[in-house]
Design a protein around this motif. Structure first.
Motif, PDB file in Angstrom:
ATOM      1  N   ILE A   1      35.574-118.810 -37.481  1.00  0.00           N
ATOM      2  CA  ILE A   1      36.949-119.240 -37.742  1.00  0.00           C
ATOM      3  C   ILE A   1      37.934-118.223 -37.177  1.00  0.00           C
ATOM      4  CG2 ILE A   1      38.649-119.600 -39.570  1.00  0.00           C
ATOM      5  CD1 ILE A   1      36.345-120.855 -41.207  1.00  0.00           C
ATOM      6  N   ARG A   2      37.627-116.948 -37.324  1.00  0.00           N
ATOM      7  CA  ARG A   2      38.510-115.893 -36.809  1.00  0.00           C
ATOM      8  C   ARG A   2      38.657-116.007 -35.290  1.00  0.00           C
ATOM      9  NH1 ARG A   2      35.786-111.603 -38.539  1.00  0.00           N
ATOM     10  NH2 ARG A   2      36.434-112.057 -40.654  1.00  0.00           N
TER      11      ARG A   2
ATOM     12  N   ALA B   1      41.104-118.979 -34.699  1.00  0.00           N
ATOM     13  CA  ALA B   1      42.108-119.072 -35.758  1.00  0.00           C
ATOM     14  C   ALA B   1      43.407-119.743 -35.294  1.00  0.00           C
ATOM     15  CB  ALA B   1      42.417-117.691 -36.307  1.00  0.00           C
TER      16      ALA B   1
END
Length: 59
Positions: free
Chosen positions: A48-49, A52
């Protein structure tokens, strides 16, 4: 039981590097405005990072 995250693709993957497209597919996101519910693990958080700026995350 582990916490869950709802991840929604809010921006298109078009024009992004192949590694980001692969990350989105790994998360199960194929189309804009579609959501998936995933387990909250360090591996998922890392994915996810990386994308993002393309996704919205709800806990």
């Amino acid at each position: 039981m582990a916490a869950e995250l709802k991840v929604t693709l809010v921006r298109s993957h078009i024009g992004q590097p192949e590694s980001m497209k692969g990350t989105l597919l790994g998360l199960g996101l194929k189309k804009r405005e579609k959501s998936v519910v995933l387990q909250d693990t360090p591996e998922i958080r890392g994915m996810i990072r990386k994308v993002a700026h393309l996704v919205k995350v709800e806990e």
